[in-house]
Write an enzyme that holds these catalytic residues in place. Structure first.
Site, mmCIF file in Angstrom:
data_model
loop_
_atom_site.group_PDB
_atom_site.id
_atom_site.type_symbol
_atom_site.label_atom_id
_atom_site.label_comp_id
_atom_site.label_asym_id
_atom_site.label_seq_id
_atom_site.Cartn_x
_atom_site.Cartn_y
_atom_site.Cartn_z
ATOM 1 N N ASP A 251 0.621 -1.176 0.087
ATOM 2 C CA ASP A 251 0.007 0.085 -0.047
ATOM 3 C C ASP A 251 0.773 1.206 -0.139
ATOM 4 O OD1 ASP A 251 -2.593 -0.826 -0.109
ATOM 5 O OD2 ASP A 251 -2.638 -1.278 2.050
ATOM 6 N N TYR B 137 7.077 -9.664 7.258
ATOM 7 C CA TYR B 137 6.898 -8.121 7.452
ATOM 8 C C TYR B 137 7.637 -7.861 8.694
ATOM 9 C CZ TYR B 137 3.747 -7.828 3.317
ATOM 10 O OH TYR B 137 3.127 -7.639 2.279
#
Lengths: 244, 244
Positions: B52, B110
């Site tokens: 994003d 992540y």
């Protein structure tokens, strides 16, 4: 009249250093503009240091005089509401009228960060000096001890600064390796123009075996800028703390 | 024809994410533009993920097909000479024609970084989520264990992504506290849309004692997005590694 002490953090990437100059944007100018908007006065901040373009600060100290009725500890939040994202006031408080953040400073701590990876960094690129070549950290550690104590640092000063004496005392120089980072932390009673960056540049030459640790003493005694290493780029440098 | 695999680091601050969209600048678009300039072809990169806007990557993987005679391992340096400072190619190499960076991915790691200080940060502000309130790390650690394993993560997914199943396996969720930072590192076989950021948002609610660690199981079973915590901001998130 009140004397207000500020502790300031800033990301120096987009500024031409702390001190106001013509035709460029500086941190001092941006904070004074906000202070003048808030107080309606014409305020001049006395700064603890003159950081160069691209140098950062986590604990810059400044002070200013004001007739404003705003409580001194409120300036922090009011300023933070006005300042851009790359400048933040960590603290504001009233101090004695005699306090001068420049002349009362008894010492400062700076950090300098080297990133040693094969490719240039994208993330955090403005906060490190990217250095590809392999450095012998043992030699750097050995050489770093030669800086501790009181010396004439004329060889580790760029031309341009004006100071009465080039004698300074370094009380501590620590080097930490963490992952791909080498972090230097240096504390002294004061630093000449570009002194930290020239010391680091010299230690890098030592790490590259271009300068021997034993030669640091000779370079100090020479008082000759050409004997020391280069002045490394500003992005790796951060003013961590000012002592009073 | 050759299939070239790229490992890419980028600072996502100034991009509307990875994937090409109309009227905004994305990382994919910038790299493809450089590739097309270099090869004279019309190259489309297959990306391992759709990060994003504002999300960073240290190990994003992409691959592309080319007829170019440029040796595959040379693309790294040629691209790095053209790309802006916030994007860097860490590696380029030839892979089998069958390799697809999206569909062959077996898992991803992540990281998410929270900075817990009284004032907002200036330095490094784009890489952390600044969170002022005190968090109970013991409760967060306890709750984090409930995510490990294979679960239906429908409650931890924003609407918009389209996937066949909402079942995913999380193999690891580590939490490290270092100075004022809390760093979450999460590894799984795949992640739903905003899944990492909603898991972190839920763990923050746990740290604030708004959600009990025991309730994580109930939230998972509910498959109800409204039961989980908020989706935290993108800046703290970084795609660390993609596994094949």
């Amino acid at each position: 009249m009140k004397n207000v002490k500020l502790i300031i953090e800033y990301d120096g990437t987009n500024y031409s250093g702390w001190q106001i100059q013509k035709n460029v944007i500086t941190v001092e100018q941006v904070i004074e503009k906000s202070l003048n908007d808030i107080t309606g006065e014409n305020i001049k901040i006395i700064g603890s240091s003159r950081t160069d373009a691209g140098v950062h600060a986590k604990g810059f100290v400044g002070n200013f005089f004001t007739e404003s009725k705003i409580p001194c500890d409120r300036f922090r939040n009011i300023l933070n509401g006005k300042l851009p994202k790359d400048i933040v006031i960590l603290n504001s408080e009233e101090v004695q009228l005699s306090f001068n953040s420049r002349f009362d400073s008894r010492g400062k701590t700076y950090s300098y960060t080297i990133l040693s990876t094969p490719q240039r960094p994208a993330i955090g690129r403005n906060y490190v000096y990217h250095f590809r070549k392999n450095l012998d950290l043992g030699l750097i550690l050995e050489a770093s001890k030669e800086f501790i104590g009181t010396h004439d640092f004329a060889a580790f000063k760029s031309s341009g600064g004006n100071t009465k004496t080039t004698v300074r005392t370094i009380s501590n120089l620590e080097i930490i390796k963490r992952d791909d980072y080498i972090i230097f932390t240096i504390t002294g009673d004061g630093f000449l123009y570009n002194m930290v960056r020239i010391i680091i540049g010299t230690l890098i030459e030592v790490g590259l075996e271009k300068i021997s640790p034993k030669n640091i003493k000779t370079i100090l005694l020479s008082r000759n800028r050409n004997m020391a290493g280069p002045c490394v780029p500003p992005g790796g440098l951060c003013l961590e703390k000012v002592y009073y």
